[in-house]
Design a protein around this motif. Structure first.
Motif, PDB file in Angstrom:
ATOM      1  N   GLY A 230      36.156  43.154  46.263  1.00  0.00           N
ATOM      2  CA  GLY A 230      35.163  42.348  45.564  1.00  0.00           C
ATOM      3  C   GLY A 230      35.773  41.515  44.456  1.00  0.00           C
ATOM      4  N   ALA A 231      36.864  42.023  43.860  1.00  0.00           N
ATOM      5  CA  ALA A 231      37.538  41.265  42.800  1.00  0.00           C
ATOM      6  C   ALA A 231      38.154  39.972  43.330  1.00  0.00           C
ATOM      7  CB  ALA A 231      38.608  42.130  42.143  1.00  0.00           C
ATOM      8  N   LEU A 232      38.385  39.873  44.647  1.00  0.00           N
ATOM      9  CA  LEU A 232      38.862  38.612  45.211  1.00  0.00           C
ATOM     10  C   LEU A 232      37.879  37.476  44.943  1.00  0.00           C
ATOM     11  CD1 LEU A 232      40.202  39.866  48.664  1.00  0.00           C
ATOM     12  CD2 LEU A 232      41.578  38.781  46.873  1.00  0.00           C
ATOM     13  N   ILE A 233      36.579  37.781  45.060  1.00  0.00           N
ATOM     14  CA  ILE A 233      35.564  36.763  44.770  1.00  0.00           C
ATOM     15  C   ILE A 233      35.591  36.392  43.292  1.00  0.00           C
ATOM     16  CG2 ILE A 233      33.073  36.299  44.734  1.00  0.00           C
ATOM     17  CD1 ILE A 233      34.157  36.163  47.486  1.00  0.00           C
ATOM     18  N   ALA A 234      35.827  37.388  42.428  1.00  0.00           N
ATOM     19  CA  ALA A 234      35.914  37.101  40.998  1.00  0.00           C
ATOM     20  C   ALA A 234      37.110  36.204  40.701  1.00  0.00           C
ATOM     21  CB  ALA A 234      36.019  38.408  40.208  1.00  0.00           C
ATOM     22  N   VAL A 235      38.254  36.490  41.330  1.00  0.00           N
ATOM     23  CA  VAL A 235      39.443  35.652  41.128  1.00  0.00           C
ATOM     24  C   VAL A 235      39.176  34.230  41.613  1.00  0.00           C
ATOM     25  CG1 VAL A 235      41.814  35.298  41.935  1.00  0.00           C
ATOM     26  CG2 VAL A 235      41.078  37.564  41.182  1.00  0.00           C
ATOM     27  N   LEU A 236      38.573  34.112  42.784  1.00  0.00           N
ATOM     28  CA  LEU A 236      38.214  32.792  43.295  1.00  0.00           C
ATOM     29  C   LEU A 236      37.287  32.068  42.322  1.00  0.00           C
ATOM     30  CD1 LEU A 236      37.235  32.047  46.973  1.00  0.00           C
ATOM     31  CD2 LEU A 236      35.964  31.029  45.102  1.00  0.00           C
ATOM     32  N   GLY A 237      36.343  32.818  41.748  1.00  0.00           N
ATOM     33  CA  GLY A 237      35.400  32.215  40.817  1.00  0.00           C
ATOM     34  C   GLY A 237      36.065  31.702  39.559  1.00  0.00           C
TER      35      GLY A 237
END
Length: 379
Positions: A230-237
């Motif tokens: 889920g942190a991948l989406i945060a990094v992308l964000g």
């Protein structure tokens, strides 16, 4: 802007939990994006006219209230049927978001600062991705995914109250308008709008596939836990916020016309990193950053171009037409990717994403070259 797409970012970030606990299949997960963005694409032209008629403050308050309702329905969904109904309702605030926020900028921000402010407000979408990918995904592990989505719904209600109290009253005179460049009169569409809509179609198809399946890819193919993935989406964000603010500041006339195509070319490289990630797992984090800086930022630059080129009185409708192309891409991309993901062919899926980004770049660079020739011929 963050709340206008929050429900879809949450569905992507919570994808593994929805698959395990609500019985949602990989294909149905992709179809939720199709339903939401298909609704937004159909309603965007109407949304632009509504904003031009009723004003940005009323439209933004309505957007936030509808976002809260959609999030509340997701939190209460017993199965995929109500989940689809919730994301369809969430398509309405998506249709209002770009026209309403662009009109709010025209009403409240001096012309010299509009590029920077547009980039900042477009980064709100990625703020929503960050919120879905880190704090809300973490909260889902503590209070359950329904509690996390319910908290997001409450935050949307608070934002609606803020919008009503803080934005200029509808009908107030604009803060100063920069002359429109490239327009053909108040009654006709500006030249770049159809091209930017086509560019946004292909760009949106690629971005939506990444948003929807990146976390699931991390869990199923790279062996990451749900919270770490889920942190991948945060990094992308976070990368998208930085990219949208930075590239929008750089999008001055003369340079802005070439930026969408250049960013799409960079996004092709990001998709190639995802193809390689199963062989070198850390590449997935680099790819998430690159998608944010390149692909996600392209949409913000296209909105800066719309505001630079729109004729007086057409900003809402022109923004809506470009947004409709973007939303149509979001509706089309994930189902195609979902069929590949459902059979484990993620590498082929990321190759498809690379092709979509390449087509976006071809459309944008073709328009930029035609626009330069037109302007040189007019001198």
């Amino acid at each position: 802007m963050a709340f206008s797409m929050m429900q879809l970012f949450l569905l992507g970030a919570l994808g593994p939990r929805l698959v395990d606990r609500l019985g949602v299949t990989e294909t149905e997960l992709g179809l939720t994006t199709t339903v939401g963005f298909g609704t937004a694409a159909v309603l965007s032209p109407v949304g632009g006219r509504i904003v031009d008629r009723f004003g940005p403050r009323r439209s933004l308050v309505a957007l936030l209230l509808l976002s809260a309702a959609a999030l509340g329905l997701i939190a209460a969904a017993p199965g995929v049927g109500l989940l689809f109904a919730a994301v369809a309702l969430g398509g309405v605030p998506q249709a209002l978001a770009n026209p309403a926020t662009n009109q709010a900028i025209l009403a409240a921000v001096p012309a010299a600062r509009r590029g920077a402010v547009t980039g900042t407000k477009q980064s709100g979408v990625q703020l929503g991705a960050f919120a879905a990918g880190l704090p809300l995904a973490t909260a889902a592990g503590l209070v359950g995914w329904r509690g996390a989505v319910g908290a997001a719904a409450g935050a949307a209600l608070l934002a609606a109250l803020w919008a009503w109290r803080s934005l200029p009253a509808d009908g107030a005179p604009p803060a100063g308008r920069a002359p429109a460049r490239g327009g053909t009169g108040a009654g006709k569409s500006v030249g770049p709008v159809p091209w930017l809509a086509g560019y946004s179609l292909f760009l949106g198809a690629g971005i939506a596939s990444v948003n929807t399946y990146l976390v699931l890819f991390g869990v199923q193919r790279l062996g990451l836990g749900p919270a770490v993935a889920g942190a991948l989406i945060a990094v992308l964000g976070v990368a998208g916020i930085a990219g949208r603010v930075g590239w929008s500041r750089a999008a001055v006339p003369g340079r802005a016309e070439w930026l969408p195509g250049g960013l799409a070319v960079g996004a092709v490289g990001a998709a190639a990193l995802l193809v390689a990630a199963p062989y070198a797992a850390p590449l997935v984090w680099v790819a998430a950053v690159a998608v944010g800086v390149c692909a996600v930022s392209g949409n913000a630059v296209s909105m800066v171009l719309v505001m630079q080129r729109s004729a007086p009185g057409r900003a809402g409708r022109d923004s809506a037409r470009v947004a409709a192309g973007f939303f149509a891409g979001f509706a089309l991309g994930p189902p195609l990717f979902g069929r590949l993901a459902g059979s484990g062919r993620y590498g082929t899926g990321w190759g498809l994403v690379a092709a979509e980004f390449a087509l976006a770049g071809a459309v944008a660079l073709t328009w930029a070259a035609r626009d330069r020739r037109t302007r040189e011929g007019a001198r």
